[in-house]
Write an enzyme that holds these catalytic residues in place. Structure first.
Site, PDB file in Angstrom:
ATOM      1  N   GLY A   1       0.810  -1.216   0.000  1.00 60.52           N
ATOM      2  CA  GLY A   1       0.000   0.000   0.000  1.00 60.52           C
ATOM      3  C   GLY A   1       0.849   1.273   0.000  1.00 60.52           C
TER       4      GLY A   1
ATOM      5  N   GLU B   1       1.681   1.891  -3.455  1.00 58.14           N
ATOM      6  CA  GLU B   1       0.434   2.274  -4.136  1.00 58.14           C
ATOM      7  C   GLU B   1       0.054   3.723  -3.831  1.00 58.14           C
ATOM      8  OE1 GLU B   1      -1.559  -1.212  -2.555  1.00 58.14           O
ATOM      9  OE2 GLU B   1      -1.886  -1.939  -4.588  1.00 58.14           O
TER      10      GLU B   1
ATOM     11  N   GLU C   1       2.798  -8.235  -1.552  1.00 56.68           N
ATOM     12  CA  GLU C   1       1.571  -8.881  -1.075  1.00 56.68           C
ATOM     13  C   GLU C   1       1.580 -10.388  -1.288  1.00 56.68           C
ATOM     14  OE1 GLU C   1       1.725  -6.036  -2.764  1.00 56.68           O
ATOM     15  OE2 GLU C   1       0.356  -4.597  -1.837  1.00 56.68           O
TER      16      GLU C   1
HETATM   17  C1  HXC Z   1       2.044  -3.703  10.264  1.00 54.97           C
HETATM   18  C2  HXC Z   1       4.303  -3.425  10.159  1.00 54.97           C
HETATM   19  C3  HXC Z   1       4.274  -3.430   8.747  1.00 54.97           C
HETATM   20  C4  HXC Z   1       2.994  -3.554   8.113  1.00 54.97           C
HETATM   21  C5  HXC Z   1       6.314  -3.195   9.359  1.00 54.97           C
HETATM   22  N1  HXC Z   1       5.598  -3.281  10.485  1.00 54.97           N
HETATM   23  N2  HXC Z   1       5.528  -3.271   8.286  1.00 54.97           N
HETATM   24  N3  HXC Z   1       3.201  -3.571  10.898  1.00 54.97           N
HETATM   25  N4  HXC Z   1       1.929  -3.686   8.917  1.00 54.97           N
HETATM   26  N5  HXC Z   1       2.860  -3.527   6.795  1.00 54.97           N
HETATM   27  C6  HXC Z   1       6.091  -3.244  11.866  1.00 54.97           C
HETATM   28  C7  HXC Z   1       6.764  -4.539  12.255  1.00 54.97           C
HETATM   29  O1  HXC Z   1       5.809  -5.486  12.646  1.00 54.97           O
HETATM   30  C8  HXC Z   1       7.633  -4.067  13.383  1.00 54.97           C
HETATM   31  O2  HXC Z   1       6.825  -3.949  14.544  1.00 54.97           O
HETATM   32  C9  HXC Z   1       8.061  -2.685  12.977  1.00 54.97           C
HETATM   33  O3  HXC Z   1       7.102  -2.270  11.993  1.00 54.97           O
HETATM   34  C10 HXC Z   1       9.427  -2.664  12.331  1.00 54.97           C
HETATM   35  O4  HXC Z   1       9.468  -3.622  11.284  1.00 54.97           O
HETATM   36  P1  HXC Z   1      10.598  -4.772  11.171  1.00 54.97           P
HETATM   37  O5  HXC Z   1      10.049  -5.828  10.316  1.00 54.97           O
HETATM   38  O6  HXC Z   1      11.077  -5.156  12.525  1.00 54.97           O
HETATM   39  O7  HXC Z   1      11.748  -3.956  10.424  1.00 54.97           O
HETATM   40  P2  HXC Z   1      12.848  -4.517   9.406  1.00 54.97           P
HETATM   41  O8  HXC Z   1      13.394  -5.826   9.894  1.00 54.97           O
HETATM   42  O9  HXC Z   1      13.779  -3.384   9.174  1.00 54.97           O
HETATM   43  O10 HXC Z   1      12.061  -4.822   8.066  1.00 54.97           O
HETATM   44  C11 HXC Z   1      11.461  -3.798   7.322  1.00 54.97           C
HETATM   45  C12 HXC Z   1      10.478  -4.368   6.281  1.00 54.97           C
HETATM   46  C13 HXC Z   1       9.483  -5.318   6.982  1.00 54.97           C
HETATM   47  C14 HXC Z   1      11.235  -5.098   5.186  1.00 54.97           C
HETATM   48  C15 HXC Z   1       9.750  -3.169   5.644  1.00 54.97           C
HETATM   49  O11 HXC Z   1       8.906  -4.626   8.091  1.00 54.97           O
HETATM   50  C16 HXC Z   1       8.385  -5.803   6.109  1.00 54.97           C
HETATM   51  O12 HXC Z   1       8.576  -6.661   5.282  1.00 54.97           O
HETATM   52  N6  HXC Z   1       7.173  -5.255   6.332  1.00 54.97           N
HETATM   53  C17 HXC Z   1       5.988  -5.696   5.641  1.00 54.97           C
HETATM   54  C18 HXC Z   1       5.997  -5.246   4.209  1.00 54.97           C
HETATM   55  C19 HXC Z   1       4.767  -5.749   3.488  1.00 54.97           C
HETATM   56  O13 HXC Z   1       4.553  -6.948   3.318  1.00 54.97           O
HETATM   57  N7  HXC Z   1       3.948  -4.821   3.044  1.00 54.97           N
HETATM   58  C20 HXC Z   1       2.757  -5.120   2.327  1.00 54.97           C
HETATM   59  C21 HXC Z   1       1.639  -5.135   3.282  1.00 54.97           C
HETATM   60  S1  HXC Z   1       0.208  -5.742   2.471  1.00 54.97           S
HETATM   61  P3  HXC Z   1       7.345  -4.420  16.003  1.00 54.97           P
HETATM   62  O14 HXC Z   1       6.151  -4.204  16.865  1.00 54.97           O
HETATM   63  O15 HXC Z   1       7.778  -5.841  15.852  1.00 54.97           O
HETATM   64  O16 HXC Z   1       8.488  -3.488  16.288  1.00 54.97           O
HETATM   65  C22 HXC Z   1      -0.435  -4.454   1.716  1.00 54.97           C
HETATM   66  C23 HXC Z   1      -1.721  -4.759   1.075  1.00 54.97           C
HETATM   67  C24 HXC Z   1      -2.000  -3.716   0.065  1.00 54.97           C
HETATM   68  O17 HXC Z   1       0.060  -3.369   1.706  1.00 54.97           O
HETATM   69  C25 HXC Z   1      -3.382  -3.838  -0.334  1.00 54.97           C
HETATM   70  C26 HXC Z   1      -3.941  -2.513  -0.574  1.00 54.97           C
HETATM   71  C27 HXC Z   1      -3.466  -1.497   0.372  1.00 54.97           C
END
Ligand code: HXC
Length: 260
Positions: A111, A114, A134
């Site tokens: 997102g 996006e 995703e």
């Molecule tokens: C909720 C999130 C998050 C997310 C990160 N965090 N991304 N929480 N939703 N999308 C939180 C983690 O849980 C963590 O919380 C804190 O942020 C720091 O993240 P880390 O993972 O510890 O950091 P790092 O190791 O540096 O990794 C960074 C990262 C990773 C590569 C960006 O966080 C990651 O892969 N995030 C998810 C990316 C993702 O899949 N995005 C797509 C989401 S789906 P705590 O509490 O543990 O400190 C989507 C659907 C779209 O967007 C549909 C339409 C909108």
């Protein structure tokens, strides 16, 4: 207005560039419902504020936004999504009539990518990373990723990113046309504001018409798009600003646009 998840400001010499900074640092600006609602409120306020000519949306140096909030989505059912039109309020960002610039440092994932693509122009910091991960969560992009990324960088690159979830660097994103310019991390937001100021020097009616016409190119076949453009071009001749712009050119002076 006091916001919980964002900071808003007016920047530039004339304070005519609205700045929305996502400010949910602990979660890497994960786009929870509250955060997106606040972006919408701030945009609507800036839309009605006639002193604002362009809007910059940015995050932190570590993350523009790491995607929709996965914790919020985990237990959501299809029925919840469908009945409550999950994510429909995100559309406010793409519908803003004023020029919008995404200034992306760090992660712009899911997102987050996006939202950046809903803006008119993307500037990136050198360490920015774009991705649609995703698929790694068992789902697909849901706020335009499959459509806007494909239009921005072409089918093969978009498919590769969306089917692997792998990230694209700022440099690759610039080469592919997703991003218009890349800057050192600390200079990015200032450069985006300067861009807003440059746009703000012109007639804001003309700017809005330019934006409307370019965005129509995503919606219409060429002949209809050309017609749409021509109608807006002709319409611009109704404005005082068109007369002022052309008169100033011929009088070899700077135009004084009144947005009228
Ligand atoms: C909720 C999130 C998050 C997310 C990160 N965090 N991304 N929480 N939703 N999308 C939180 C983690 O849980 C963590 O919380 C804190 O942020 C720091 O993240 P880390 O993972 O510890 O950091 P790092 O190791 O540096 O990794 C960074 C990262 C990773 C590569 C960006 O966080 C990651 O892969 N995030 C998810 C990316 C993702 O899949 N995005 C797509 C989401 S789906 P705590 O509490 O543990 O400190 C989507 C659907 C779209 O967007 C549909 C339409 C909108």
């Amino acid at each position: 207005v006091q916001y919980e998840y964002i900071k808003v400001d007016k920047r530039g010499e004339k304070k005519n560039v609205g700045l929305i900074q996502l400010n949910r640092l602990k979660a890497l600006n994960a786009l929870c419902d509250g955060l997106v609602s606040e972006i919408g409120e701030a945009l609507q306020e800036m839309e009605t504020d006639t002193s604002i000519d362009a809007i910059v949306i940015t995050g932190s140096e570590r993350a523009f936004a790491a995607g929709a909030d996965i914790a919020e989505m985990k237990d959501k059912s299809f029925q919840d999504c469908y009945a409550r039109k999950f994510l429909s309020h995100w559309d406010i960002i793409s519908k803003c009539p004023k020029p919008t610039i995404a200034a992306v440092n760090g992660f712009a994932l899911g997102g987050g990518c996006e939202v950046a693509m809903m803006c008119d122009i993307i500037y990136a910091g050198e360490k920015a990373k774009f991705g649609q991960p995703e698929i790694t969560l068992g789902t697909i992009p849901g706020a335009g990723g499959t459509q806007r990324l494909t239009r921005a960088i072409g089918k093969s690159k978009a498919m590769e990113m969306i089917l692997t979830g792998e990230f694209m660097s700022a440099q690759e994103a610039e080469k592919a046309g997703l991003v218009s310019k890349v800057f050192p991390v600390e200079e990015l937001v200032g450069e985006a504001i300067k861009l807003g100021e440059r746009i703000g020097e012109f007639s804001q009616i003309a700017a809005a018409m330019c934006k409307e016409a370019v965005n129509m190119s995503d919606e219409l076949p060429l002949s209809n798009g050309l017609l749409y453009e021509k109608k807006l071009f002709h319409s611009s001749f109704a404005t005082d600003d068109k007369r002022e712009g052309m008169t100033a050119f011929l009088e070899k002076r700077k135009p004084d646009f009144k947005d009228n």
